[in-house]
Design a protein around this motif. Sequence first.
Motif, PDB file in Angstrom:
ATOM      1  N   UNK A 112       1.383  -1.100  -0.054  1.00 50.03           N
ATOM      2  CA  UNK A 112       0.039  -0.120   0.000  1.00 50.03           C
ATOM      3  C   UNK A 112       0.913   1.398   0.133  1.00 50.03           C
ATOM      4  N   UNK A 113       1.613   1.665   0.775  1.00 48.42           N
ATOM      5  CA  UNK A 113       2.575   2.028   0.658  1.00 48.42           C
ATOM      6  C   UNK A 113       3.557   2.756  -0.646  1.00 48.42           C
ATOM      7  N   UNK A 114       3.814   1.608  -0.713  1.00 50.01           N
ATOM      8  CA  UNK A 114       4.218   1.615  -2.620  1.00 50.01           C
ATOM      9  C   UNK A 114       3.216   1.992  -3.282  1.00 50.01           C
ATOM     10  N   UNK A 115       2.396   1.684  -3.746  1.00 49.36           N
ATOM     11  CA  UNK A 115       0.930   2.228  -4.661  1.00 49.36           C
ATOM     12  C   UNK A 115       1.159   3.633  -4.446  1.00 49.36           C
ATOM     13  N   UNK A 116       1.155   4.345  -3.196  1.00 47.09           N
ATOM     14  CA  UNK A 116       0.137   5.517  -3.004  1.00 47.09           C
ATOM     15  C   UNK A 116       1.888   6.694  -3.481  1.00 47.09           C
ATOM     16  N   UNK A 117       2.935   5.803  -2.942  1.00 49.53           N
ATOM     17  CA  UNK A 117       4.592   6.853  -3.392  1.00 49.53           C
ATOM     18  C   UNK A 117       4.230   7.106  -5.001  1.00 49.53           C
ATOM     19  N   UNK A 118       4.190   5.554  -5.484  1.00 52.56           N
ATOM     20  CA  UNK A 118       4.086   5.847  -7.095  1.00 52.56           C
ATOM     21  C   UNK A 118       2.651   6.004  -8.245  1.00 52.56           C
ATOM     22  N   UNK A 119       2.278   6.761  -7.451  1.00 52.86           N
ATOM     23  CA  UNK A 119       0.554   6.943  -8.068  1.00 52.86           C
ATOM     24  C   UNK A 119       0.025   5.721  -8.508  1.00 52.86           C
ATOM     25  N   UNK A 120      -0.221   4.377  -8.369  1.00 54.21           N
ATOM     26  CA  UNK A 120      -0.226   3.517  -8.502  1.00 54.21           C
ATOM     27  C   UNK A 120      -1.792   3.543  -7.708  1.00 54.21           C
ATOM     28  N   UNK A 121      -2.247   3.847  -6.471  1.00 58.31           N
ATOM     29  CA  UNK A 121      -3.742   3.748  -6.052  1.00 58.31           C
ATOM     30  C   UNK A 121      -4.914   3.951  -6.206  1.00 58.31           C
ATOM     31  N   UNK A 122      -4.768   4.805  -7.320  1.00 54.15           N
ATOM     32  CA  UNK A 122      -5.660   5.285  -7.569  1.00 54.15           C
ATOM     33  C   UNK A 122      -6.723   4.363  -9.259  1.00 54.15           C
TER      34      UNK A 122
END
Length: 235
Positions: free
Chosen positions: A134-144
């Motif tokens: 989750x932290x990686x997705x938030x950092x690299x803009x993939x969470x969306x």
Amino acid sequence: MNGLSAILPTGMISPLIRDMTGYTTLLFDLDGTLTDSTEGIIKCLVNAITQMGFAVPEDSNKFLGPPIRQSFAEFCGMNEEQVNQAVKIFRERYSTVGLFENRVYEGVSEMLDRLKKGGKRLMVATSKPQVYAIRIFDRFGLSQFFEFVGGAELDGSRDYKDEVIEYVLAQRGITDRSKVLMIGDRRQDVFGAHKTGIKCMGILWGFGSIEELKEAGADFIAETPDEAADMLLGQ
């Protein structure tokens, strides 16, 4: 689109693309599929293995893919107590520095955007601890792009891909597995998918090779993110 894009059940490459538009729920692996995490993982592994007094295996890339506990035991010959200590040392660096020594593969964001706009449900099934994913997705803009991110627990439970897949499907209330597709770069993704009764697309821009994926029994293979989106959207 070329002949690598579809594989017959026998493992023979077919020039024909089977209709894949019926796969409405797509489960993505993380490391080696969405991001290239080689630098962070290898640096943390070498640090842990060295501190534990073990020799660093010559082919450190074999650590990329399998659950970390399994890798320490299998590739370094550590016992359970040593594995637990090695994981602790690994995470001390990984949780603050290593998880961000990472990059999104070229074309992946565009692929995800196309798939989401095309009506696909996108989720993640990774053997990486969920809190790190989750932290990686938030950092690299993939969470969306993702409806749900599922991963392992820090205590070592839910490490294996089939366990993560089952967890994701249960969390989202998905019962029709004929419409679910796993997408990943290593044999563990194929084995985990098939163990849970779903098909798997192997991808060639990550850590695994076409030989590994064919031998594991990948149902489809895509060479690039753009090709994967084309196949899944019937374009």
